[in-house]
Design an enzyme around this catalytic site. Sequence first.
Site, PDB file in Angstrom:
ATOM      1  N   HIS A  11     -14.098 -15.176  13.113  1.00  0.00           N
ATOM      2  CA  HIS A  11     -14.771 -16.060  14.070  1.00  0.00           C
ATOM      3  C   HIS A  11     -15.728 -15.279  14.958  1.00  0.00           C
ATOM      4  O   HIS A  11     -15.587 -14.065  15.159  1.00  0.00           O
ATOM      5  CB  HIS A  11     -13.741 -16.808  14.929  1.00  0.00           C
ATOM      6  CG  HIS A  11     -12.935 -15.892  15.798  1.00  0.00           C
ATOM      7  ND1 HIS A  11     -13.398 -15.392  16.995  1.00  0.00           N
ATOM      8  CD2 HIS A  11     -11.703 -15.371  15.623  1.00  0.00           C
ATOM      9  CE1 HIS A  11     -12.486 -14.603  17.533  1.00  0.00           C
ATOM     10  NE2 HIS A  11     -11.435 -14.573  16.712  1.00  0.00           N
ATOM     11  N   GLU A  84      -4.349 -16.866  14.099  1.00  0.00           N
ATOM     12  CA  GLU A  84      -4.157 -15.468  14.481  1.00  0.00           C
ATOM     13  C   GLU A  84      -2.674 -15.185  14.706  1.00  0.00           C
ATOM     14  O   GLU A  84      -1.867 -16.105  14.891  1.00  0.00           O
ATOM     15  CB  GLU A  84      -4.964 -15.183  15.752  1.00  0.00           C
ATOM     16  CG  GLU A  84      -4.879 -13.769  16.298  1.00  0.00           C
ATOM     17  CD  GLU A  84      -5.343 -12.696  15.323  1.00  0.00           C
ATOM     18  OE1 GLU A  84      -4.582 -12.387  14.373  1.00  0.00           O
ATOM     19  OE2 GLU A  84      -6.445 -12.152  15.518  1.00  0.00           O
TER      20      GLU A  84
END
Length: 180
Positions: A11, A84
């Site tokens: 990202h 994550e």
Amino acid sequence: MPETCIVLIRHAESTWNAAGRWQGQADPPLSAHGRRQAAALAGELAGEGIERLIASDLERAAQTASILGEALGLAAQLDPRLRELDVGRWTGLTRSEIERLDPDLLARFEAGEADARPGGGESRREIRGRVRAALPSLAAEHPGRRVAVVTHLGAIRALLPGTELANAGWCRMPLSSGRC
């Protein structure tokens, strides 16, 4: 059957990346710089023939995917398996704050201990299991396609140990043949 090609994307920069804060599964948005990074990345990926776009459901990955999807004409499918590593009570702290709070655990985590639970969260062994189960499943859902997966550095490292990608960086993920 032709092999699915996976393009792994970290990202773009979030507000917490910019501030040096550990995010884990927290949900800070992209920074203004991150939005520019994602737009630039869309231009970079335009020639890659991406046919599907899948992203972690955390805001920074979903926003990156949204910007990419708009430019590439694709709708992003969100998948929580691509999140994550959960860093528990370390969420939102800087490295120096974590070092003061949990110096021994931080040392074990940074040494790569597979079962160390950063901030009491998820171990590297657990994220590896989660993410490594997700990728073959996604490849099977999109056989022979070029699939972009927008995720996080911890998830990428779980798939490709030692990989270092900057925000909005990307790499191809070899599946069985090693070619993509």
